[in-house]
Design a protein around this motif. Structure first.
Motif, PDB file in Angstrom:
ATOM      1  N   PHE A   1       0.797  -1.213   0.000  1.00 32.24           N
ATOM      2  CA  PHE A   1       0.000   0.000   0.000  1.00 32.24           C
ATOM      3  C   PHE A   1       0.835   1.271   0.000  1.00 32.24           C
ATOM      4  O   PHE A   1       0.355   2.337  -0.333  1.00 32.24           O
TER       5      PHE A   1
ATOM      6  N   VAL B   1       2.309   1.478  -4.154  1.00 31.88           N
ATOM      7  CA  VAL B   1       1.477   1.638  -5.343  1.00 31.88           C
ATOM      8  C   VAL B   1       0.696   2.944  -5.206  1.00 31.88           C
ATOM      9  O   VAL B   1       0.121   3.205  -4.154  1.00 31.88           O
ATOM     10  N   PRO B   2       0.708   3.782  -6.244  1.00 33.08           N
ATOM     11  CA  PRO B   2       0.010   5.061  -6.147  1.00 33.08           C
ATOM     12  C   PRO B   2      -1.483   4.886  -5.882  1.00 33.08           C
ATOM     13  O   PRO B   2      -2.094   3.937  -6.376  1.00 33.08           O
ATOM     14  N   GLU B   3      -2.038   5.815  -5.116  1.00 31.29           N
ATOM     15  CA  GLU B   3      -3.458   5.749  -4.779  1.00 31.29           C
ATOM     16  C   GLU B   3      -4.316   5.751  -6.035  1.00 31.29           C
ATOM     17  O   GLU B   3      -5.326   5.053  -6.102  1.00 31.29           O
ATOM     18  N   ILE B   4      -3.903   6.542  -7.018  1.00 28.56           N
ATOM     19  CA  ILE B   4      -4.705   6.626  -8.247  1.00 28.56           C
ATOM     20  C   ILE B   4      -4.812   5.267  -8.908  1.00 28.56           C
ATOM     21  O   ILE B   4      -5.892   4.837  -9.329  1.00 28.56           O
ATOM     22  N   VAL B   5      -3.683   4.547  -8.979  1.00 23.37           N
ATOM     23  CA  VAL B   5      -3.703   3.233  -9.621  1.00 23.37           C
ATOM     24  C   VAL B   5      -4.590   2.284  -8.828  1.00 23.37           C
ATOM     25  O   VAL B   5      -5.366   1.519  -9.414  1.00 23.37           O
TER      26      VAL B   5
ATOM     27  N   LEU C   1      -8.219   3.162  -9.563  1.00 24.22           N
ATOM     28  CA  LEU C   1      -8.616   2.702 -10.893  1.00 24.22           C
ATOM     29  C   LEU C   1      -8.750   1.186 -10.914  1.00 24.22           C
ATOM     30  O   LEU C   1      -9.681   0.634 -11.501  1.00 24.22           O
ATOM     31  N   LEU C   2      -7.813   0.518 -10.227  1.00 22.67           N
ATOM     32  CA  LEU C   2      -7.810  -0.948 -10.207  1.00 22.67           C
ATOM     33  C   LEU C   2      -9.082  -1.469  -9.555  1.00 22.67           C
ATOM     34  O   LEU C   2      -9.780  -2.315 -10.108  1.00 22.67           O
TER      35      LEU C   2
ATOM     36  N   PHE D   1     -12.569   0.494 -11.696  1.00 22.08           N
ATOM     37  CA  PHE D   1     -12.823   0.056 -13.073  1.00 22.08           C
ATOM     38  C   PHE D   1     -12.436  -1.396 -13.299  1.00 22.08           C
ATOM     39  O   PHE D   1     -13.023  -2.075 -14.117  1.00 22.08           O
TER      40      PHE D   1
ATOM     41  N   ARG E   1      -5.027   2.205   2.579  1.00 24.33           N
ATOM     42  CA  ARG E   1      -3.731   2.896   2.452  1.00 24.33           C
ATOM     43  C   ARG E   1      -3.393   3.573   3.777  1.00 24.33           C
ATOM     44  O   ARG E   1      -2.281   3.490   4.292  1.00 24.33           O
TER      45      ARG E   1
ATOM     46  N   ALA F   1      -8.553  14.132  -2.913  1.00 23.40           N
ATOM     47  CA  ALA F   1      -8.671  14.777  -4.225  1.00 23.40           C
ATOM     48  C   ALA F   1      -8.497  13.762  -5.351  1.00 23.40           C
ATOM     49  O   ALA F   1      -9.001  13.968  -6.453  1.00 23.40           O
ATOM     50  N   TYR F   2      -7.798  12.658  -5.068  1.00 22.64           N
ATOM     51  CA  TYR F   2      -7.570  11.662  -6.121  1.00 22.64           C
ATOM     52  C   TYR F   2      -8.858  10.997  -6.580  1.00 22.64           C
ATOM     53  O   TYR F   2      -8.898  10.418  -7.653  1.00 22.64           O
TER      54      TYR F   2
ATOM     55  N   TYR G   1     -11.189  12.148  -7.762  1.00 20.02           N
ATOM     56  CA  TYR G   1     -11.599  12.725  -9.049  1.00 20.02           C
ATOM     57  C   TYR G   1     -11.577  11.672 -10.144  1.00 20.02           C
ATOM     58  O   TYR G   1     -12.460  11.649 -11.001  1.00 20.02           O
ATOM     59  N   VAL G   2     -10.593  10.759 -10.094  1.00 21.99           N
ATOM     60  CA  VAL G   2     -10.436   9.799 -11.194  1.00 21.99           C
ATOM     61  C   VAL G   2     -11.576   8.787 -11.239  1.00 21.99           C
ATOM     62  O   VAL G   2     -11.767   8.123 -12.259  1.00 21.99           O
TER      63      VAL G   2
ATOM     64  N   PHE H   1      -2.581  17.479  -6.685  1.00 21.46           N
ATOM     65  CA  PHE H   1      -3.448  17.423  -7.855  1.00 21.46           C
ATOM     66  C   PHE H   1      -3.952  18.835  -8.205  1.00 21.46           C
ATOM     67  O   PHE H   1      -3.876  19.282  -9.355  1.00 21.46           O
TER      68      PHE H   1
ATOM     69  N   LYS I   1       4.596   8.411  -6.110  1.00 19.69           N
ATOM     70  CA  LYS I   1       3.175   8.078  -6.159  1.00 19.69           C
ATOM     71  C   LYS I   1       2.352   9.274  -6.623  1.00 19.69           C
ATOM     72  O   LYS I   1       1.372   9.120  -7.328  1.00 19.69           O
TER      73      LYS I   1
ATOM     74  N   TYR J   1      -3.541  12.258 -15.834  1.00 26.13           N
ATOM     75  CA  TYR J   1      -4.792  12.977 -16.006  1.00 26.13           C
ATOM     76  C   TYR J   1      -4.601  14.390 -16.521  1.00 26.13           C
ATOM     77  O   TYR J   1      -5.552  15.122 -16.726  1.00 26.13           O
TER      78      TYR J   1
ATOM     79  N   TRP K   1      -4.220  -2.457 -15.028  1.00 26.98           N
ATOM     80  CA  TRP K   1      -3.907  -1.703 -13.802  1.00 26.98           C
ATOM     81  C   TRP K   1      -3.054  -2.522 -12.862  1.00 26.98           C
ATOM     82  O   TRP K   1      -2.227  -1.973 -12.114  1.00 26.98           O
TER      83      TRP K   1
ATOM     84  N   GLY L   1       0.378  -1.105 -11.607  1.00 21.00           N
ATOM     85  CA  GLY L   1       0.620  -1.049 -10.163  1.00 21.00           C
ATOM     86  C   GLY L   1       1.877  -1.804  -9.782  1.00 21.00           C
ATOM     87  O   GLY L   1       2.667  -1.351  -8.960  1.00 21.00           O
TER      88      GLY L   1
ATOM     89  N   TYR M   1       5.045   0.215 -10.604  1.00 21.28           N
ATOM     90  CA  TYR M   1       5.271   1.221  -9.560  1.00 21.28           C
ATOM     91  C   TYR M   1       5.841   0.555  -8.307  1.00 21.28           C
ATOM     92  O   TYR M   1       6.793   1.046  -7.701  1.00 21.28           O
TER      93      TYR M   1
END
Lengths: 217, 225
Positions: free
Chosen positions: A56, A59-63, A66-67, A70, A94, A157-158, A160-161, B67, B158, B165, B189, B193, B196
Motif C-alpha cells: 500500500f 502503489v500510487p493511490e490513483i492506480v 482505478l484498479l 474500473f 492505504r 482529491a484523487y 476525481y479519477v 493534484f 506516487k 490525467y 492496472w 501497479g 510502480y
C-alpha cells in the motif's frame, strides 16, 4: 458566474471530501491498530503486515482506485460498483498502512513495562493490549495522526479519477465550464483544502500535548 | 489476459511512461532538496519576516493537494503570464516546489540534531558561518536525512501518477491509453501497479543500503512528521 457563486458550488463538495476522509481515517484506525500490534507482539506472522504495508505504500493511490473501481467492477458490481465505497476502501486501507507505523512508534513510546505489568497481574496478551495499551497509544500518536488526517484530506482529491463530485472535481468542472477562467476555481479549491487541513491537525497536536502533560509525561 | 504486454506499441507506451515517471520524480525531488535546504537555513537563521514567509510557503504547498496545484499551474500560469510554457516544465516545477515544502522539515530536523555544538566548533576554528554550514553541517545533515528523503521520494513518485490525467504519457497515462484499446482493464492496472511497486520498493531498498553505509554512528534523526 461570480466568485461567490463558484465558492458556494465548491463548498457543496466539502461534505463529500470530509466524509471520504473521515471514513477512511476510521477504517485506518480499525485496520491499522491490529496491524501495529501484530507487528510488535506476533513476530511469527509480522511478515504479512510487512508485505501489506509495502504494497500500500508502493502503489500510487490513483492506480489502486482505478484498479478497484474500473478493474473489479465487472466482477464484483456489488461493493466495487459504488464509487464512494471504493474511495473509502482504498484510502482507508492505504491509511491503515501508514497508521500502523504511527501506532508502532506509539507502542514503543508507551513502553513494554506496562505490557509486562498487565500480564503479571493475570491479563492475557490481547486483554492487556485492549485495556492497557490501546487507551494510551493514542496519547502518543496525536502528531502523527494529525498529519495522517491532513494527508487523507489531500489524497481525497484523487477520487476525481473515479468521478465523485468533491471539491477537486468541482473545481475542474467549474474551470472547464467557465468562460476560460481557470484561476478562480482552483485558487478557491486550494484555499478550501488548506482551511480543511490546517486547523484540525493543529488542534490535535495541542490536544495530544495537553494529554501528555496531564498524565505526567 | 495479458495480450497487451506483447503488443510492441503498448510496450513502448509503458517504457515511455516509466521513463517519464522516473525522470520527473528525480528532477522534482532534487529541486526540492536544493530549495528545501535553502528554506531550512532560512528558517533557522532568518529574521522574523523570513520565517513567517517560509511558514506560509510550507502551509500552502503542504496544505493543498498536489493534484490541485498541478492543475492550477498547468491551466493558469500560461494564461496569467501570457506565455507558452511546456507543460512538462511546469509539472516539474510544481513537484519541486511541493517537495521543497516537505523536505524543508526533514533537512531542518537533521540540521538541528547536530547544529549547536558543531557550529560553535566550526566558528571557533575560524570558519565563517557559511563555511561551517557548507563544509561541516550540511554534509552530515544529508547523511542523516537519507531515510526521510527516501520516504519523500516514494510519496513523490506516487504523486506523479496524477500526470496521466493532465495528458502526460507517464505510467498512468500509458495505462489510460492502453485501456482505450479494448482490453480487459483489470490486468492493465495490475501490471501498472506492479511496475510502480517494484520501482518504489526497489529504490527504497537501495537507499536503505546506502544509508547503512553512510550513516553516522550514534546520530539518528528523531522520529518526526
Amino acid at each position: 458566474m461570480d466568485v461567490w457563486q463558484q465558492f458556494i458550488i465548491l463548498l457543496e463538495g466539502v461534505p463529500l471530501t470530509l466524509s471520504i476522509s473521515i471514513f477512511s481515517f476510521l477504517i485506518g484506525i480499525v485496520v491499522g491498530l491490529p496491524l501495529a500490534f501484530i507487528r510488535v507482539y506476533e513476530k511469527e506472522i509480522s511478515f504479512v503486515v510487512d508485505a501489506y504495508e509495502k504494497i500500500f505504500r508502493g502503489v500510487p493511490e490513483i492506480v489502486l482506485l482505478l484498479l478497484f473501481f474500473f478493474g473489479l467492477r465487472p466482477f464484483f458490481p456489488f461493493p466495487f460498483g459504488n464509487a464512494f465505497f471504493v474511495a473509502c476502501f482504498v484510502l482507508g486501507l492505504r491509511s491503515a498502512a501508514n497508521q500502523s507505523q504511527i501506532y508502532r512508534g506509539a507502542i514503543r513510546g508507551v513502553g513494554d513495562e506496562q505490557m509486562i505489568a498487565g500480564m503479571s497481574v493475570g491479563f492475557s496478551k490481547w486483554r492487556a493490549i485492549w485495556y492497557i495499551m490501546i487507551p494510551q497509544v493514542f496519547n502518543f500518536s496525536t502528531s502523527g495522526l494529525g498529519s495522517e488526517y491532513a494527508l487523507l484530506i489531500k489524497d481525497s482529491a484523487y477520487v476525481y479519477v473515479i468521478g465523485l463530485a468533491e471539491v477537486m472535481t468541482r473545481s475542474l468542472q467549474l474551470a472547464k465550464s467557465g468562460p476560460g477562467d481557470y484561476v478562480t476555481p482552483f485558487v478557491l479549491g486550494a484555499a478550501i483544502y488548506i482551511a480543511l487541513t490546517f486547523p484540525f491537525a493543529f488542534w490535535l497536536d495541542k490536544w495530544g500535548n495537553k494529554r501528555k502533560k496531564k498524565i505526567g509525561l | 489476459m495479458l495480450e497487451f504486454l506483447f503488443n510492441p506499441m503498448h510496450q513502448g507506451w509503458i517504457v515511455q511512461g516509466l521513463f517519464l515517471t522516473v525522470e520527473i520524480t528525480l528532477f522534482g525531488v532534487l529541486l526540492g532538496l536544493g530549495l528545501g535546504t535553502l528554506l531550512a537555513i532560512g528558517d533557522i537563521y532568518g529574521k522574523k519576516p523570513v520565517k513567517a514567509a517560509i511558514a506560509v510557503y510550507v502551509e500552502i504547498f503542504r496544505g493543498s493537494p498536489l493534484f490541485v496545484q498541478l492543475f492550477l499551474a498547468v491551466y493558469t500560469v500560461p494564461t496569467i503570464l501570457n506565455l507558452q510554457i511546456d507543460h512538462a516544465i511546469l509539472a516539474f516545477l510544481v513537484f519541486g516546489l511541493n517537495s521543497a515544502g516537505y523536505q524543508k522539515g526533514y533537512v531542518k530536523g537533521a540540521m538541528e540534531t547536530i547544529l549547536d555544538d558543531q557550529m560553535q566548533a566550526g566558528l571557533s576554528t575560524g570558519m565563517s558561518k557559511i563555511q561551517t554550514l557548507r563544509y561541516v553541517i550540511l554534509p552530515q545533515a544529508y547523511r542523516i536525512v537519507i531515510p526521510s528523503w527516501t520516504n519523500e521520494f516514494c510519496s513523490l513518485t506516487k504523486s506523479t501518477a496524477t500526470l496521466g490525467y493532465l495528458g502526460f504519457m507517464d505510467l498512468v497515462g500509458a495505462g489510460l491509453a492502453i485501456k482505450g484499446s479494448n482490453y480487459e482493464i483489470l490486468p492493465v492496472w495490475i501490471v501498472i501497479g506492479a511496475i510502480y511497486f517494484v520501482w518504489i520498493t526497489g529504490f527504497a531498498k537501495i537507499m536503505d543500503v546506502i544509508y547503512e553505509k553512510k550513516r553516522i554512528p550514534g546520530v539518528e534523526l528523531a522520529m518526526q512528521s
